[in-house]
Design a protein around this motif. Sequence first.
Motif, mmCIF file in Angstrom:
data_model
loop_
_atom_site.group_PDB
_atom_site.id
_atom_site.type_symbol
_atom_site.label_atom_id
_atom_site.label_comp_id
_atom_site.label_asym_id
_atom_site.label_seq_id
_atom_site.Cartn_x
_atom_site.Cartn_y
_atom_site.Cartn_z
ATOM 1 N N ASN A 412 -30.904 54.664 23.643
ATOM 2 C CA ASN A 412 -29.895 54.779 22.577
ATOM 3 C C ASN A 412 -28.516 54.459 23.136
ATOM 4 N N ALA A 413 -28.205 55.055 24.300
ATOM 5 C CA ALA A 413 -26.868 54.875 24.896
ATOM 6 C C ALA A 413 -26.632 53.408 25.244
ATOM 7 N N ILE A 414 -27.664 52.771 25.813
ATOM 8 C CA ILE A 414 -27.508 51.348 26.189
ATOM 9 C C ILE A 414 -27.322 50.502 24.934
ATOM 10 N N GLY A 442 -19.710 53.564 24.484
ATOM 11 C CA GLY A 442 -19.998 52.631 23.387
ATOM 12 C C GLY A 442 -19.304 52.978 22.092
ATOM 13 N N SER A 443 -20.021 52.696 20.981
ATOM 14 C CA SER A 443 -19.413 52.778 19.646
ATOM 15 C C SER A 443 -19.038 54.206 19.240
ATOM 16 N N GLY A 444 -19.684 55.202 19.833
ATOM 17 C CA GLY A 444 -19.414 56.583 19.417
ATOM 18 C C GLY A 444 -19.968 56.855 18.025
ATOM 19 N N ILE A 445 -19.848 58.109 17.604
ATOM 20 C CA ILE A 445 -20.406 58.487 16.288
ATOM 21 C C ILE A 445 -19.304 59.172 15.496
ATOM 22 N N ASP A 446 -19.149 58.753 14.257
ATOM 23 C CA ASP A 446 -18.120 59.358 13.417
ATOM 24 C C ASP A 446 -18.431 60.844 13.188
ATOM 25 N N PHE A 457 -35.288 61.283 10.039
ATOM 26 C CA PHE A 457 -34.960 60.044 9.317
ATOM 27 C C PHE A 457 -33.464 59.763 9.215
ATOM 28 N N TYR A 458 -32.632 60.529 9.921
ATOM 29 C CA TYR A 458 -31.195 60.312 9.769
ATOM 30 C C TYR A 458 -30.732 59.123 10.598
ATOM 31 N N GLN A 459 -30.063 58.187 9.939
ATOM 32 C CA GLN A 459 -29.526 57.023 10.645
ATOM 33 C C GLN A 459 -28.069 56.842 10.266
ATOM 34 N N VAL A 460 -27.262 56.467 11.239
ATOM 35 C CA VAL A 460 -25.852 56.222 10.948
ATOM 36 C C VAL A 460 -25.752 54.953 10.100
ATOM 37 N N ARG A 461 -26.441 53.936 10.542
ATOM 38 C CA ARG A 461 -26.516 52.697 9.746
ATOM 39 C C ARG A 461 -27.983 52.433 9.475
ATOM 40 N N ASP A 465 -32.193 49.141 14.316
ATOM 41 C CA ASP A 465 -33.447 48.920 15.022
ATOM 42 C C ASP A 465 -34.520 49.995 14.792
ATOM 43 N N GLY A 466 -34.092 51.239 14.657
ATOM 44 C CA GLY A 466 -35.089 52.326 14.621
ATOM 45 C C GLY A 466 -35.331 52.882 13.232
ATOM 46 N N PHE A 467 -35.806 54.143 13.222
ATOM 47 C CA PHE A 467 -36.152 54.792 11.950
ATOM 48 C C PHE A 467 -35.508 56.164 11.794
ATOM 49 N N GLY A 468 -34.596 56.484 12.662
ATOM 50 C CA GLY A 468 -33.965 57.798 12.591
ATOM 51 C C GLY A 468 -34.926 58.896 12.994
ATOM 52 N N LEU A 469 -35.853 58.581 13.885
ATOM 53 C CA LEU A 469 -36.827 59.591 14.312
ATOM 54 C C LEU A 469 -36.627 59.994 15.768
ATOM 55 N N GLY A 470 -36.032 59.097 16.570
ATOM 56 C CA GLY A 470 -35.928 59.319 18.015
ATOM 57 C C GLY A 470 -35.268 60.644 18.362
ATOM 58 N N LEU A 471 -34.068 60.888 17.818
ATOM 59 C CA LEU A 471 -33.339 62.112 18.175
ATOM 60 C C LEU A 471 -34.032 63.347 17.598
ATOM 61 N N TYR A 472 -34.656 63.186 16.436
ATOM 62 C CA TYR A 472 -35.384 64.308 15.838
ATOM 63 C C TYR A 472 -36.543 64.734 16.760
ATOM 64 N N ILE A 473 -37.244 63.727 17.289
ATOM 65 C CA ILE A 473 -38.376 64.040 18.183
ATOM 66 C C ILE A 473 -37.845 64.653 19.489
ATOM 67 N N GLY A 494 -17.238 56.375 22.582
ATOM 68 C CA GLY A 494 -18.494 56.674 23.277
ATOM 69 C C GLY A 494 -19.028 58.067 22.973
ATOM 70 N N SER A 495 -20.219 58.318 23.484
ATOM 71 C CA SER A 495 -20.894 59.598 23.206
ATOM 72 C C SER A 495 -21.475 60.164 24.498
ATOM 73 N N THR A 496 -21.620 61.500 24.504
ATOM 74 C CA THR A 496 -22.385 62.135 25.578
ATOM 75 C C THR A 496 -23.435 63.012 24.924
ATOM 76 N N PHE A 497 -24.690 62.717 25.212
ATOM 77 C CA PHE A 497 -25.796 63.552 24.733
ATOM 78 C C PHE A 497 -26.195 64.482 25.865
ATOM 79 N N PHE A 498 -26.310 65.781 25.552
ATOM 80 C CA PHE A 498 -26.687 66.777 26.554
ATOM 81 C C PHE A 498 -28.008 67.406 26.136
HETATM 82 P P1 ADP Z 1 -32.946 55.419 15.578
HETATM 83 O O1 ADP Z 1 -34.278 55.314 16.249
HETATM 84 O O2 ADP Z 1 -32.937 54.937 14.173
HETATM 85 O O3 ADP Z 1 -31.815 54.899 16.404
HETATM 86 P P2 ADP Z 1 -32.229 58.041 16.422
HETATM 87 O O4 ADP Z 1 -32.748 59.333 15.905
HETATM 88 O O5 ADP Z 1 -32.506 57.699 17.824
HETATM 89 O O6 ADP Z 1 -32.727 56.952 15.393
HETATM 90 O O7 ADP Z 1 -30.673 58.059 16.206
HETATM 91 C C1 ADP Z 1 -30.110 58.458 14.980
HETATM 92 C C2 ADP Z 1 -28.788 57.776 14.746
HETATM 93 O O8 ADP Z 1 -27.881 58.154 15.765
HETATM 94 C C3 ADP Z 1 -28.899 56.259 14.829
HETATM 95 O O9 ADP Z 1 -28.713 55.752 13.506
HETATM 96 C C4 ADP Z 1 -27.788 55.821 15.736
HETATM 97 O O10 ADP Z 1 -26.855 55.034 15.016
HETATM 98 C C5 ADP Z 1 -27.080 57.076 16.191
HETATM 99 N N1 ADP Z 1 -26.999 57.148 17.676
HETATM 100 C C6 ADP Z 1 -27.938 57.610 18.520
HETATM 101 N N2 ADP Z 1 -27.507 57.549 19.805
HETATM 102 C C7 ADP Z 1 -26.278 57.026 19.759
HETATM 103 C C8 ADP Z 1 -25.294 56.666 20.777
HETATM 104 N N3 ADP Z 1 -25.516 56.890 22.058
HETATM 105 N N4 ADP Z 1 -24.123 56.137 20.350
HETATM 106 C C9 ADP Z 1 -23.887 55.936 19.036
HETATM 107 N N5 ADP Z 1 -24.760 56.224 18.051
HETATM 108 C C10 ADP Z 1 -25.938 56.759 18.403
#
Ligand code: ADP
Length: 519
Positions: A412-414, A442-446, A457-461, A465-473, A494-498
């Motif tokens: 995600n970060a890359i 990178g782009s960061g998150i609003d 299923f939450y996606q920013v846009r 590429d994905g389905f909004g499942l990665g972070l949920y899992i 940019g963002s920092t995920f912990f």
């Molecule tokens: P997806 O597989 O659709 O990317 P994720 O659950 O991994 O779904 O992420 C959810 C949302 O979080 C994505 O729509 C993505 O835009 C945003 N996101 C995740 N990681 C980052 C990041 N490092 N920087 C900016 N946005 C991120």
Amino acid sequence: MMKFYGPLKISPQNRPKSGLPNRLQKLLFTPYRIELKQTEDELYKFRHFFLDSPWPILVTDTLSNVVYANPAWEKLTGYKLTQISGEKPTFLNSGKTPPEVFKKIYDHLTHGKNYSTEEVINRRKDGTEFQIHATYFPIKKGNRNFYFVQSFHDITERKKHEETREKYTQLIKYSNDAIFSISTDYKIESVNPAARKLYGYTTKELVGKSPNILMPPGKEKVLLQAFQNSTKKYINFEMEKITKDKRIINISTTISPIYGSNKKLFGYSLIHRDITEMKKIDQMKKTFLSSVAHEIKTPITTLKLMLQIQKRLLLAEKIDLPKINTSLKTIDHEFNRLTQLINDLLDLTRLENGRFTLTEEFFDLKELVNETVTKIRLIYDAKSVITAKINSIYIFADRIRIEQVISNLLINAIKHSHSKEPVELTIEIHPHRVVIAIRDKGSGIDRKHLASIFDQFYQVRQNSDGFGLGLYICKTIIKLHRGKIWVRSKADHGSTFFFSLPLKIQNTKSGDKKILKNN
Ligand code: ADP
């Protein structure tokens, strides 16, 4: 004038057959030889007051020995006066009356004062208990106490009703559903705290109003119709409602008629359950399913096209290396996407079926991080990830699942890093937990997305590429490990995920591992 004598001391030997002390027996039951007719009348009234009284009455002397109990008392307790005369009425004690209550009664009586209480719980001869409203008062001769009288009123049933009513009140008070009581002329009579919270109104703003106050404009008639249809039986339906701050919410509504014991319609109960979130997930699932079908079709079409190009090149015996290389890269990318999608789908179904379990073991987190970073560098770029110096740290966790979380966060970060700046991974070791941080520039998150980013299923846009499942899992995996996952991010910065994991083993200086208790 009627004559009273001092308190009676009765020994078992001189206890009369009737169970009454001689003097009181004379007073109450023996025609008292006195000349005045008026006194005889008084005595008659006095005697019948005790005998016929519907209130149980017990009379003791000032030392608390029973001297008289009327028939109502005998009926209530099951004891006969003949059996208990001269005894202290401790046989009534259930052990449930607080001792200080007896002390208060005694203090009042000895000071010549009346005392009433509902705190006394007594025991009948057959062992059953009854709660009484008791009034205690002294009969005095001059300033001296002469007898003590206890007049009871059985309140067991009333207390039971009060208790049941209290339970219902608490049930309504703490219910998560919004509950309204509605009058027969369709006005709100009362509301519970959940109703106030759901709609944002105060009790004052709701009581006396029509429940149409909660209906979106133009839909008022529907609710009235629903009440008219529910005079016989409850009805349940889904409906949009509007809050005080004009938010539209989805509500599962139940209207039930309330009938009194005389079969008269009292009013209605109106129960609202907020299903907005459920509906949203339902809608997301539908969108998800259609986009899954689409997403599977796209890479398959691309793969087919790439293979046809390869085939044509081979048949024409043209070895166009750059072209072959590009199409192989595309094939690889599309395969990766398909694999990721299938893995996410499998995880999601496992989660929904409750079959998402962990296989935990002790392993060195440092080794796992190094392995994962090496794999990622192979797929992306050697400079895509940097790691600060990592110390060995043993954790008890599911190795494969933790790898999944780390690589998900790294990818995600890359993906969201536009610049050439690498993604940085650090590990902090605390006494009871280890914290892994993955930082990108990178782009960061609003801000508005941050609260929902880990939702299903939450996606920013959408349609990224994905389905909004990665972070949920990831969140689910970390939660199953009793850890925490969170993000700090600012749009364009940019963002920092912990994520943190509890440490169940102590890493000693010598490198030995000492297992701590599992919690
Ligand atoms: P997806 O597989 O659709 O990317 P994720 O659950 O991994 O779904 O992420 C959810 C949302 O979080 C994505 O729509 C993505 O835009 C945003 N996101 C995740 N990681 C980052 C990041 N490092 N920087 C900016 N946005 C991120």
